[in-house]
Scaffold this active site. Structure first.
Site, PDB file in Angstrom:
ATOM      1  N   HIS A  40       0.836  -1.203   0.000  1.00 60.77           N
ATOM      2  CA  HIS A  40       0.000   0.000   0.000  1.00 60.77           C
ATOM      3  C   HIS A  40       0.871   1.254   0.000  1.00 60.77           C
ATOM      4  O   HIS A  40       1.235   1.781   1.053  1.00 60.77           O
ATOM      5  CB  HIS A  40      -0.929  -0.001   1.205  1.00 60.77           C
ATOM      6  CG  HIS A  40      -2.046   0.998   1.089  1.00 60.77           C
ATOM      7  ND1 HIS A  40      -3.347   0.717   1.420  1.00 60.77           N
ATOM      8  CD2 HIS A  40      -2.059   2.278   0.652  1.00 60.77           C
ATOM      9  CE1 HIS A  40      -4.105   1.779   1.201  1.00 60.77           C
ATOM     10  NE2 HIS A  40      -3.338   2.747   0.735  1.00 60.77           N
ATOM     11  N   HIS A  61       1.712   5.113  -2.100  1.00 60.27           N
ATOM     12  CA  HIS A  61       1.327   6.130  -3.094  1.00 60.27           C
ATOM     13  C   HIS A  61       2.607   6.686  -3.706  1.00 60.27           C
ATOM     14  O   HIS A  61       3.345   7.397  -3.046  1.00 60.27           O
ATOM     15  CB  HIS A  61       0.506   7.238  -2.436  1.00 60.27           C
ATOM     16  CG  HIS A  61      -0.779   6.741  -1.850  1.00 60.27           C
ATOM     17  ND1 HIS A  61      -1.940   6.639  -2.582  1.00 60.27           N
ATOM     18  CD2 HIS A  61      -1.073   6.267  -0.610  1.00 60.27           C
ATOM     19  CE1 HIS A  61      -2.908   6.149  -1.807  1.00 60.27           C
ATOM     20  NE2 HIS A  61      -2.398   5.902  -0.613  1.00 60.27           N
ATOM     21  N   ASN A  91      -4.491   6.465  -7.194  1.00 60.41           N
ATOM     22  CA  ASN A  91      -4.989   7.845  -7.109  1.00 60.41           C
ATOM     23  C   ASN A  91      -3.962   8.851  -7.607  1.00 60.41           C
ATOM     24  O   ASN A  91      -3.541   9.756  -6.911  1.00 60.41           O
ATOM     25  CB  ASN A  91      -5.448   8.186  -5.690  1.00 60.41           C
ATOM     26  CG  ASN A  91      -4.352   8.010  -4.651  1.00 60.41           C
ATOM     27  OD1 ASN A  91      -3.385   7.282  -4.881  1.00 60.41           O
ATOM     28  ND2 ASN A  91      -4.496   8.668  -3.531  1.00 60.41           N
ATOM     29  N   ASP A 138      -8.612   3.560  -3.652  1.00 61.36           N
ATOM     30  CA  ASP A 138      -8.045   4.070  -2.404  1.00 61.36           C
ATOM     31  C   ASP A 138      -7.903   5.590  -2.366  1.00 61.36           C
ATOM     32  O   ASP A 138      -7.561   6.229  -3.352  1.00 61.36           O
ATOM     33  CB  ASP A 138      -6.684   3.445  -2.117  1.00 61.36           C
ATOM     34  CG  ASP A 138      -6.152   3.873  -0.757  1.00 61.36           C
ATOM     35  OD1 ASP A 138      -6.836   3.606   0.244  1.00 61.36           O
ATOM     36  OD2 ASP A 138      -5.080   4.504  -0.707  1.00 61.36           O
ATOM     37  N   HIS A 197     -10.838   1.048   0.664  1.00 67.36           N
ATOM     38  CA  HIS A 197     -10.610   2.111   1.648  1.00 67.36           C
ATOM     39  C   HIS A 197     -11.951   2.263   2.363  1.00 67.36           C
ATOM     40  O   HIS A 197     -12.902   2.780   1.809  1.00 67.36           O
ATOM     41  CB  HIS A 197     -10.222   3.386   0.894  1.00 67.36           C
ATOM     42  CG  HIS A 197     -10.194   4.626   1.734  1.00 67.36           C
ATOM     43  ND1 HIS A 197      -9.029   5.300   1.982  1.00 67.36           N
ATOM     44  CD2 HIS A 197     -11.171   5.321   2.344  1.00 67.36           C
ATOM     45  CE1 HIS A 197      -9.294   6.361   2.726  1.00 67.36           C
ATOM     46  NE2 HIS A 197     -10.593   6.404   2.961  1.00 67.36           N
ATOM     47  N   HIS A 201      -5.633  -0.530   5.355  1.00 63.57           N
ATOM     48  CA  HIS A 201      -5.402   0.213   6.615  1.00 63.57           C
ATOM     49  C   HIS A 201      -6.536   0.129   7.642  1.00 63.57           C
ATOM     50  O   HIS A 201      -7.207   1.110   7.938  1.00 63.57           O
ATOM     51  CB  HIS A 201      -5.052   1.673   6.332  1.00 63.57           C
ATOM     52  CG  HIS A 201      -5.853   2.345   5.239  1.00 63.57           C
ATOM     53  ND1 HIS A 201      -7.216   2.369   5.226  1.00 63.57           N
ATOM     54  CD2 HIS A 201      -5.448   3.015   4.123  1.00 63.57           C
ATOM     55  CE1 HIS A 201      -7.627   3.037   4.161  1.00 63.57           C
ATOM     56  NE2 HIS A 201      -6.584   3.434   3.469  1.00 63.57           N
ATOM     57  N   ASN A 204      -5.805   9.434   7.086  1.00 64.22           N
ATOM     58  CA  ASN A 204      -7.116   8.816   6.970  1.00 64.22           C
ATOM     59  C   ASN A 204      -6.940   7.347   6.603  1.00 64.22           C
ATOM     60  O   ASN A 204      -6.371   7.062   5.559  1.00 64.22           O
ATOM     61  CB  ASN A 204      -7.928   9.530   5.883  1.00 64.22           C
ATOM     62  CG  ASN A 204      -9.374   9.067   5.879  1.00 64.22           C
ATOM     63  OD1 ASN A 204      -9.787   8.319   6.751  1.00 64.22           O
ATOM     64  ND2 ASN A 204     -10.117   9.496   4.875  1.00 64.22           N
ATOM     65  N   ASP A 210       0.798   2.520   3.761  1.00 61.80           N
ATOM     66  CA  ASP A 210      -0.013   3.641   3.248  1.00 61.80           C
ATOM     67  C   ASP A 210       0.880   4.880   3.068  1.00 61.80           C
ATOM     68  O   ASP A 210       0.483   6.004   3.376  1.00 61.80           O
ATOM     69  CB  ASP A 210      -1.205   3.945   4.169  1.00 61.80           C
ATOM     70  CG  ASP A 210      -2.222   4.875   3.506  1.00 61.80           C
ATOM     71  OD1 ASP A 210      -2.099   5.151   2.288  1.00 61.80           O
ATOM     72  OD2 ASP A 210      -3.152   5.327   4.209  1.00 61.80           O
ATOM     73  N   HIS A 233       3.556  14.044   1.016  1.00 60.87           N
ATOM     74  CA  HIS A 233       3.063  15.393   0.718  1.00 60.87           C
ATOM     75  C   HIS A 233       4.220  16.350   0.955  1.00 60.87           C
ATOM     76  O   HIS A 233       5.021  16.130   1.858  1.00 60.87           O
ATOM     77  CB  HIS A 233       1.905  15.783   1.640  1.00 60.87           C
ATOM     78  CG  HIS A 233       0.653  14.991   1.419  1.00 60.87           C
ATOM     79  ND1 HIS A 233      -0.099  15.110   0.272  1.00 60.87           N
ATOM     80  CD2 HIS A 233       0.026  14.079   2.197  1.00 60.87           C
ATOM     81  CE1 HIS A 233      -1.136  14.293   0.365  1.00 60.87           C
ATOM     82  NE2 HIS A 233      -1.083  13.647   1.512  1.00 60.87           N
TER      83      HIS A 233
END
Lengths: 427, 306, 185
Positions: A63, A65, A97, A157, A184, A237, A283, A310, A314
């Site tokens: 998991h 990103h 995403n 997700d 999710h 998650h 989240n 997860d 950022h």
């Protein structure tokens, strides 16, 4: 000339073959030639001294990103896989995403081939395809094409597949190819505007809360749909005690359900939000000690199959705003193993074999990319030092983003290297 | 002798001695507010920035008056028409203000924790004038001052906060402050506007106003926000008024007088009937005057320490 | 203590206060226009003593008030510990009155300067006269007392200590040698 490596003196644990012994491993051109208690180093051989260290089948974070395409200021496939490599992972599954979302075979191909071309391809990148077109929850994406192109699972997700009818059809359709739908889990109507766990701390801080039932309601619904459609379902998650109970009960009934937990959800409680550090905003949100206790029990009894991070990078600018505005998510690849060993192995919640199952055997089984560590197979390994005591410094992260709540935290145990596709990376 | 912190961010965890010092100091400033010349030179040469990212006429005026009466130089900065609306981050705004050598910052923002955040990015002393639904310490201090003036002591005083507790920073700061000072605090409102587990903060929860009235010495009636109705948290203002409104009829049934407070602005005949707001037991206008004294006290205590 | 000398004992102290009171009445031709204001803390007690002395000799009640000058000090920022703020408590109108401003020790003059500003913010007296128990010299501002109980030449590393039975064991004045030069008030 063939490239030879001798991994010397490491303790090798592979739960899939019930192996736990001190072995030398000789690798020639990426293939395991021999695994024995003692191998004399052949000529032209690079020796990696792993005495006192742990060797395991390569870890996978199912998991992650990677943010590319579309959000390259947060992370790229190159920086994300480098971060994975330095966190001890030989493979990652990347979530769809992105912008555009991974809802089309061309994007699966793009991510896949980019993954092979960066960092010498040492980290395998397995894309997760979107369940619905544009992750909008309205129409199924081209699931068969996505799977054929290499997608190992399907997920929207970042958002749930909230329409029960769409979810039902997605489960049915995906079951033809035996890929899991990774959900999710949250009921959006119950979440609106929430930024942290609903409970005493949110009450004290006056922050809009995300109730635990928002997650549990979605899991409850999906368990029934999964059972009804006889398909395969994976909870991303998991974060509440109630959710762990739902998954445990469903497994008992024989529903084909699996689930994962992040290191932050077994390490931190919503108390951490009192700092107003936006790196405590994710989240699902950080929950309570009761939830952590249930999660640890679930990890121990096998209800929770996988530890996944997860990893949600950022940029500093995006996170350095007020708590309401800040985006959800933290990076996790480079702290996962340290946190898991510190919180679960040192405290004897999990045995080393169980830890390896959750980081390698189980997730690989769920996405259908299993590996075998024996003579004649490709060497795909993670090296760890269980005794290393170290302090997290986000400035040293290989990830492009540094949004971690674990800055300056002292951990015991860490990854010290990986081996994959004939390349050794020891740090 | 001074406060235990160089900022005033909230009353959660504030030591009793700090609250006592502020309340005592405010007595001196209230005396000054009664003089023909209501100004003292204490903060001469100090510059205070009022950063209001959320509109608030009353609190801003009260702070500005307090600052000017202490002879400080005052800079006002409100979100509308400033660079905040152009996407400048709070941090950039704060750093810019810091570059202008400001000694103290008074901040009002719609997100919890912004005052805490400021203390990490600027050197100036930070005074929280309301952060989201979290805290509004000077409001609670002026409420406590008003109660102390009326009752002599807060110890054992029974105070009920009525209304939308979930979205109220005034409620939270009052709960923290009053509990520290030994008062007995309860809250009363519709179940949809009472946050979960609030009883763990040591307050009693009521959903019927007539049940709580016989048991209190003072009510702090909160403003009911019209948008909560739109959010589906209660059905109508009429129903709210009928079941939670503080009215003369309700108060007359009680055999002892109940002091009425309201942080303002009042929705007359919604949460509080006009005759009660203007009645003999209302201390609402005292709260306004005490607000200036409390803010002068806090500014003095924060502005004259090293 | 060897580096401490007694300047006034209790009888001296009372005689000095009485003399000050007589001088004030004499200079103002009675007590009808007088208002007394003491500077916290010992100036306040001294003011009360003077007020009661005048009241008993003139058979009139003299209005009395207390002034806290903390907010007017020019050294608030330099202080390591914050002085506790007390209340100014003058319940009569000082406008048109001859105000007798009372303090225990006159030193640099800065306290008196602050007190003058504070008084002016409260109202407009017809005159302000300064009465002190001890003038120890070392003025930093052009300020002179109208009524002085005792002039005591001191060096800067000495401290004048006024004791009054209201807060101390006895009425007395000592001069004490300090180890390090005193922080001027």
């Amino acid at each position: 000339m063939p490239k030879k490596y001798l991994l010397q003196g490491g303790r090798f644990i592979d739960p899939s073959t019930h192996t736990d012994s001190i072995l030398d491993i000789l690798i020639v051109d990426g293939v395991i030639q021999s695994m024995k208690p003692s191998i004399a180093p052949p000529s032209d051989c690079e020796v990696i001294d792993l005495r006192g260290k742990l060797v395991a089948p390569g870890f996978i974070d199912m998991h992650v990103h990677l943010r590319e395409p579309g959000f390259e200021h947060k992370e790229t496939i190159e920086t994300g896989t480098l971060s994975a490599a330095h966190g001890g992972f030989t493979a990652v599954c990347c979530m769809p995403n992105t912008n555009p979302a991974i809802d089309d075979e061309s994007i699966v191909h793009f991510v896949h081939s980019k993954g092979k071309n960066v960092n010498n391809g040492i980290v395998d990148v397995f894309p997760i395809g979107a369940v619905t077109k544009g992750r909008k929850g309205k129409e199924l994406s081209s699931i068969a094409e996505l799977v054929q192109a290499g997608a190992v699972g399907l997920s929207d997700d970042g958002a749930p597949v909230y329409d029960a009818e769409i979810m039902r059809r997605a489960l049915e359709y995906a079951s033809m190819y035996d890929v899991p739908i990774i959900q999710h889990c949250e009921e959006p109507a119950l979440v609106q505007g929430g930024v942290m766990n609903e409970g005493l701390v949110a009450t004290e801080l006056g922050m809009p809360g995300i109730p635990p039932v928002a997650e549990e309601i979605m899991i409850g619904r999906d368990v029934q749909l999964t059972e009804y459609t006889r398909s395969r379902y994976h909870v991303a998650h998991i974060s509440t005690a109630g959710s762990v109970g739902l998954v445990r009960d469903a497994k008992k009934k024989g529903v084909r359900i699996t689930c994962e937990v992040t290191p932050h959800h077994f390490t931190l409680t919503d108390d951490a939000v009192r700092s107003f550090d936006t790196n405590t905003k994710m989240n699902p949100p950080l929950r309570t000690q009761t939830d952590i206790d249930a999660i640890k029990l679930g990890l121990r009894d096998g209800t929770i199959d996988v530890i996944a991070t997860d990893h949600a990078p950022h940029s500093l600018d995006e996170k350095e705003v007020d708590y309401l505005q800040a985006p959800f998510g933290i990076v996790g690849l480079e702290t996962a193993i340290g946190l898991a060993i510190t919180e679960l192995v040192v405290t004897k919640i999990l045995s080393l074999a169980q830890l390896i199952e959750k980081f390698s055997t189980n997730p690989r089984k769920i996405i259908g990319r299993t590996i075998e560590t024996r003579e004649g197979e490709l060497a795909n390994l993670t090296f760890m030092d269980l005794d290393a005591v170290w302090t997290v410094k986000t400035s040293r992260f290989k990830s492009k983003s540094k949004n971690s709540p674990f800055e300056e935290r002292t951990l015991k145990g860490k990854a010290i290297g990986i081996f994959n596709h004939g390349i050794a990376l020891v740090y | 002798m001074g406060l235990s912190s160089r900022h005033l961010l909230g009353l959660d965890g504030a030591p009793k001695s700090d609250i006592e010092l502020i309340l005592e100091t405010a007595v001196s400033f209230k005396e000054i507010l009664g003089r023909p010349i209501k100004k003292v030179p204490t903060l001469q040469g100090k510059t205070i920035a009022n950063l209001f990212f959320e509109s608030s006429t009353r609190t801003r005026i009260s702070f500005e008056l307090a600052e000017r009466r202490l002879s400080a130089d005052v800079v006002n900065f409100s979100a509308s028409g400033s660079s905040v609306s152009k996407g400048e981050t709070l941090k950039d705004t704060a750093r810019n203000i810091e570059a202008m050598k400001i000694d103290m910052v008074v901040i009002r923002h719609n997100a919890a924790g912004t005052a805490h955040f400021l203390t990490r990015v600027v050197q100036a002393a930070v005074l929280n004038a309301g952060d989201g639904c979290h805290e509004h310490p000077t409001q609670a201090l002026l409420d406590m001052y008003t109660l102390k003036e009326k009752f002599g002591s807060l110890e054992g005083l029974r105070v009920c906060i009525v209304g939308d507790i979930s979205h109220s920073r005034v409620a939270r700061s009052n709960i923290y402050g009053l509990r520290t000072m030994g008062a007995k605090v309860s809250v009363c409102g519709p179940a949809t506007l009472i946050p979960r587990e609030i009883e763990k903060l040591g307050v009693e929860v009521y959903h019927r106003i007539d049940d709580v009235l016989p048991k209190v010495d003072a009510l702090n009636v909160l403003r009911i926000q019209m948008e909560r109705q739109a959010g589906g948290l209660f059905p109508s203002l009429r129903e709210y008024n009928r079941f939670f409104g503080v009215t003369k009829d309700r108060l007359e049934k009680i055999d002892h007088p109940i002091t009425i407070m309201h942080p303002g602005p009042i929705n007359r005949d919604v949460e509080l009937s006009a005759d009660v707001a203007d009645g003999p037991h209302s201390v609402i206008l005292d709260q306004v005057l005490n607000g200036v004294a409390i803010r002068m006290a806090v500014l003095y205590l924060l502005g004259t320490t090293q | 203590m060897t580096n401490s000398r007694k300047i006034l004992d209790a009888p001296d102290f009372i005689r000095t206060v009485n003399r000050l009171s007589h001088e004030i009445v004499e200079r103002n031709r009675g007590a009808s226009s007088i208002g007394i204001v003491g500077i916290r803390t010992r100036g306040d007690y001294l003011a009360r003593r003077i007020a009661s002395a005048i009241a008993s000799m003139e058979k009139v009640a003299v209005p009395i008030g207390t002034l806290d000058i903390t907010l007017y000090r020019d050294d608030l920022r330099g202080k390591l510990s914050q002085p506790r703020l007390n209340t100014t408590n003058i319940l009569y109108d000082i406008a048109g009155k001859d105000i007798i401003l009372v303090d225990d020790v006159l030193f640099t003059g800065r306290t008196v300067r602050a007190a003058l500003n504070a008084l002016m913010d409260i109202g407009r007296p017809s005159s302000i006269q300064l009465a002190v128990l001890v003038d120890r010299g070392h003025r930093e501002l052009p300020i002179k007392a109208d009524f002085v109980g005792k002039n005591i030449p001191t060096s800067v590393n000495e401290e004048v200590q006024v004791h009054m039975t209201e807060v101390d064991r006895e009425d007395s004045v000592y001069v004490k040698l300090l180890q390090s030069p005193t922080e001027k008030e």
